[in-house]
Design an enzyme around this catalytic site. Sequence first.
Site, PDB file in Angstrom:
ATOM      1  N   HIS A 158      64.518 -21.552  32.329  1.00 45.35           N
ATOM      2  CA  HIS A 158      65.843 -21.093  32.759  1.00 45.35           C
ATOM      3  C   HIS A 158      65.675 -19.375  32.645  1.00 45.35           C
ATOM      4  CE1 HIS A 158      67.470 -24.928  30.483  1.00 45.35           C
ATOM      5  NE2 HIS A 158      68.125 -24.933  31.815  1.00 45.35           N
ATOM      6  N   LYS A 197      79.665 -35.065  27.501  1.00 38.68           N
ATOM      7  CA  LYS A 197      78.037 -34.988  27.347  1.00 38.68           C
ATOM      8  C   LYS A 197      77.794 -34.798  25.741  1.00 38.68           C
ATOM      9  CE  LYS A 197      74.846 -33.124  30.651  1.00 38.68           C
ATOM     10  NZ  LYS A 197      74.425 -31.902  31.456  1.00 38.68           N
ATOM     11  N   ARG A 215      63.157 -27.428  40.549  1.00 42.38           N
ATOM     12  CA  ARG A 215      61.857 -27.498  39.841  1.00 42.38           C
ATOM     13  C   ARG A 215      60.873 -28.334  40.940  1.00 42.38           C
ATOM     14  NH1 ARG A 215      63.792 -29.364  34.230  1.00 42.38           N
ATOM     15  NH2 ARG A 215      65.589 -29.769  35.916  1.00 42.38           N
ATOM     16  N   SER A 241      64.603 -29.068  29.210  1.00 40.64           N
ATOM     17  CA  SER A 241      65.102 -28.781  27.886  1.00 40.64           C
ATOM     18  C   SER A 241      64.839 -30.065  27.106  1.00 40.64           C
ATOM     19  CB  SER A 241      66.792 -28.728  27.760  1.00 40.64           C
ATOM     20  OG  SER A 241      67.032 -27.367  28.378  1.00 40.64           O
TER      21      SER A 241
HETATM   22  P1  ADP Z   1      72.504 -28.979  33.867  1.00 41.40           P
HETATM   23  O1  ADP Z   1      73.044 -29.822  32.790  1.00 41.40           O
HETATM   24  O2  ADP Z   1      73.448 -28.133  34.650  1.00 41.40           O
HETATM   25  O3  ADP Z   1      71.523 -29.552  34.974  1.00 41.40           O
HETATM   26  P2  ADP Z   1      70.227 -27.448  32.667  1.00 41.40           P
HETATM   27  O4  ADP Z   1      70.118 -26.636  31.521  1.00 41.40           O
HETATM   28  O5  ADP Z   1      69.419 -28.777  32.508  1.00 41.40           O
HETATM   29  O6  ADP Z   1      71.854 -27.751  32.963  1.00 41.40           O
HETATM   30  O7  ADP Z   1      69.683 -26.726  33.908  1.00 41.40           O
HETATM   31  C1  ADP Z   1      70.450 -25.664  34.509  1.00 41.40           C
HETATM   32  C2  ADP Z   1      69.909 -25.318  35.865  1.00 41.40           C
HETATM   33  O8  ADP Z   1      68.435 -24.728  35.516  1.00 41.40           O
HETATM   34  C3  ADP Z   1      69.611 -26.580  36.903  1.00 41.40           C
HETATM   35  O9  ADP Z   1      69.663 -25.759  38.222  1.00 41.40           O
HETATM   36  C4  ADP Z   1      68.114 -26.669  36.608  1.00 41.40           C
HETATM   37  O10 ADP Z   1      67.676 -27.239  37.823  1.00 41.40           O
HETATM   38  C5  ADP Z   1      67.514 -25.475  36.426  1.00 41.40           C
HETATM   39  N1  ADP Z   1      66.479 -25.450  35.474  1.00 41.40           N
HETATM   40  C6  ADP Z   1      66.018 -26.185  34.237  1.00 41.40           C
HETATM   41  N2  ADP Z   1      64.979 -26.201  33.766  1.00 41.40           N
HETATM   42  C7  ADP Z   1      64.361 -25.245  34.836  1.00 41.40           C
HETATM   43  C8  ADP Z   1      63.155 -24.708  34.905  1.00 41.40           C
HETATM   44  N3  ADP Z   1      61.979 -25.160  34.028  1.00 41.40           N
HETATM   45  N4  ADP Z   1      62.633 -24.033  36.008  1.00 41.40           N
HETATM   46  C9  ADP Z   1      63.693 -23.760  36.911  1.00 41.40           C
HETATM   47  N5  ADP Z   1      64.910 -24.155  36.665  1.00 41.40           N
HETATM   48  C10 ADP Z   1      65.212 -24.976  35.646  1.00 41.40           C
END
Ligand code: ADP
Length: 170
Positions: A20, A44, A93, A131
């Site tokens: 992130h 959620k 990703r 996460s």
């Molecule tokens: P959501 O529930 O909205 O998917 P996340 O926190 O899982 O929330 O992800 C938020 C954004 O960050 C999404 O676009 C996800 O693809 C991106 N994201 C999550 N992990 C990574 C990572 N390791 N590298 C790049 N982008 C990421």
Amino acid sequence: MNKKISAVYPGSFDPPTNGHLDIVNKSSCLFSKIIVAVTDNINKKYTFSLHKRVDLLQKSTKHLKNIRVVSFSGLLADYLGKINSFILIRGLRALSDFEYEFQLALMNRKLNKRIETIFLIPDQSYAFLSSSMVKEVAMLGGDTADFVPSCVEEELKKHFANLSKFHCEK
Ligand code: ADP
């Protein structure tokens, strides 16, 4: 890219990972201001409270001047309309992210045709990070230092130590 435009990076950030933060870093160089918008979706179940997720993001981005961390609930498209900001940042990703992110981008555009989604690809070393995987590693007692900022690492340790204490006491 127009440096005067702000963009919104929405997500659960439960908890924030170095993946992130890589996206936050990259987008902060492309736009004048980035609003990191932490979602609070009543349907959620989150591991960390909204307050904690916001706090961890604020701590991990405090070195960047043009980042603001906020929270919102309800429809993202409505929130964007309220703050009058229509560029969305999302991280991509792997192919597995693509279908969901593509649907989400089209749905947001359908809800408000001013919304444009920009996808950023993380550095290769973060491409496998999520996460949920970080939580799994922490829960099983693994070292998460390479995957999350130190404030998140501490929080993960605290959270899973409390959980295992609870299980032992039962
Ligand atoms: P959501 O529930 O909205 O998917 P996340 O926190 O899982 O929330 O992800 C938020 C954004 O960050 C999404 O676009 C996800 O693809 C991106 N994201 C999550 N992990 C990574 C990572 N390791 N590298 C790049 N982008 C990421």
